[in-house]
Design an enzyme around this catalytic site. Structure first.
Site, PDB file in Angstrom:
ATOM      1  N   CYS A 121      42.358  33.610  47.820  1.00 34.09           N
ATOM      2  CA  CYS A 121      42.021  34.123  46.512  1.00 34.09           C
ATOM      3  C   CYS A 121      41.059  35.811  47.191  1.00 34.09           C
ATOM      4  O   CYS A 121      42.054  36.770  45.876  1.00 34.09           O
ATOM      5  CB  CYS A 121      40.706  33.766  45.506  1.00 34.09           C
ATOM      6  SG  CYS A 121      41.273  34.956  43.999  1.00 34.09           S
ATOM      7  N   CYS A 202      34.821  40.962  40.635  1.00 34.24           N
ATOM      8  CA  CYS A 202      35.608  39.951  39.554  1.00 34.24           C
ATOM      9  C   CYS A 202      34.747  39.087  38.854  1.00 34.24           C
ATOM     10  O   CYS A 202      33.625  38.197  38.838  1.00 34.24           O
ATOM     11  CB  CYS A 202      36.850  39.045  40.057  1.00 34.24           C
ATOM     12  SG  CYS A 202      38.368  40.301  41.600  1.00 34.24           S
ATOM     13  N   CYS A 205      33.986  35.744  39.370  1.00 34.66           N
ATOM     14  CA  CYS A 205      32.746  35.865  40.489  1.00 34.66           C
ATOM     15  C   CYS A 205      31.866  36.125  41.044  1.00 34.66           C
ATOM     16  O   CYS A 205      30.621  36.230  41.640  1.00 34.66           O
ATOM     17  CB  CYS A 205      33.529  35.963  41.999  1.00 34.66           C
ATOM     18  SG  CYS A 205      35.210  34.647  41.989  1.00 34.66           S
ATOM     19  N   CYS A 228      34.307  39.868  50.132  1.00 40.14           N
ATOM     20  CA  CYS A 228      35.515  39.601  50.134  1.00 40.14           C
ATOM     21  C   CYS A 228      36.701  39.562  51.156  1.00 40.14           C
ATOM     22  O   CYS A 228      37.734  39.318  50.894  1.00 40.14           O
ATOM     23  CB  CYS A 228      35.922  40.544  48.858  1.00 40.14           C
ATOM     24  SG  CYS A 228      36.289  41.522  49.344  1.00 40.14           S
TER      25      CYS A 228
HETATM   26  S1  SF4 Z   1      36.588  37.607  43.814  1.00 37.04           S
HETATM   27 FE1  SF4 Z   1      36.648  36.059  42.705  1.00 37.04          FE
HETATM   28  S2  SF4 Z   1      38.615  36.493  41.988  1.00 37.04           S
HETATM   29 FE2  SF4 Z   1      38.494  37.989  42.572  1.00 37.04          FE
HETATM   30  S3  SF4 Z   1      39.783  38.115  44.467  1.00 37.04           S
HETATM   31 FE3  SF4 Z   1      37.568  37.278  45.082  1.00 37.04          FE
HETATM   32  S4  SF4 Z   1      37.770  35.100  44.577  1.00 37.04           S
HETATM   33 FE4  SF4 Z   1      39.676  35.874  43.572  1.00 37.04          FE
END
Ligand code: SF4
Length: 234
Positions: A121, A202, A205, A228
């Site tokens: 993601c 986000c 998360c 990330c």
């Molecule tokens: S922080 Fe969570 S929702 Fe945002 S891009 Fe990464 S996995 Fe996806």
């Protein structure tokens, strides 16, 4: 892509770090922004502590490109804060980077990839859009600090990042330095800090860390993930 005849990016990073690595953040920024001109951008999450670096950068160049990863998963408060901060600091070139629609439809049609595979993601919503955008620049500025994670504990102020330079002007700052800077300049905090979120990404998360927890404990709860992926080697 940075093209320096007869030089490698690594050698340039070493030279720049020797020149700027021990300077105050404002002097690092003044140096690298004038060095790279239109070929440098700031990447900001407009998170809990972001305003300190945003203010430092705005003092040098208000029209610097500020890249914001618009994942489509942010708190509403973050989006409003991004707009408010840009207006207050006079930042005129905030650029939203969005995932490619066709990739989003194919790889995360239900919008739940963050549950099954957060690395995939983040790759879809953050890493790939940023990598694409960074093709327009020779250098980028981040707000990473050494105390935040083990992986960041030895990072240089100026470091090579694949074909370009990465600059971490506040690498040596502790949380108390960030707090002192924000207080000294009477800068507005992200509204969710007052609600117990010391690190904000986000919405899906990010949780409040438990009592005594580290700030980053509130990110990707239940996973070993701490980054990330935008700062992994290219
Ligand atoms: S922080 Fe969570 S929702 Fe945002 S891009 Fe990464 S996995 Fe996806």
């Amino acid at each position: 892509m940075l093209d320096i005849p007869g030089r490698t990016v690594r050698a340039l990073a070493t030279d720049l770090d020797a020149r700027y690595g021990n300077l105050a953040p404002e002097d690092v920024l003044d140096g690298v922004i004038h060095c790279f001109g239109d070929r440098i951008a700031l990447v900001s999450s407009f998170g809990a502590d972001s305003i300190a670096l945003l203010h430092l950068v705005a003092e040098v160049k208000r029209d610097i490109p500020v890249l914001f990863l618009e994942t489509g998963m942010h708190f509403e408060e973050t989006l409003r804060y991004r707009d408010d901060v840009a207006k207050r600091l006079g930042l005129t070139n905030v650029i939203d980077l969005e995932p490619v629609f066709i990739e989003l439809s194919r790889e995360d049609p239900a919008g739940d990839l963050h549950i099954s595979d957060p690395d995939a993601c983040c790759s879809l919503r953050k890493v790939r859009p940023l990598n694409e955008a960074l093709k327009n620049y020779d250098a980028w500025i981040t707000g990473r600090r050494r105390h935040q994670t083990f992986a960041r504990s030895t990072m240089a102020v100026v470091e090579p990042d694949g074909p370009r330079i990465k600059v971490n002007p506040i690498a040596s700052w502790e949380q108390s330095d960030v707090d002192a800077y924000i207080d000294a300049h009477a800068l507005p905090r992200h509204p969710l800090v007052a609600e117990g979120f010391p690190s904000i990404g986000c919405a899906v998360c990010t949780v409040r860390p438990g009592a005594g927890g580290d700030a980053r404990d509130g990110r990707w709860k239940g996973f070993t993930k701490t980054e990330c992926g935008i700062h992994f080697s290219r």
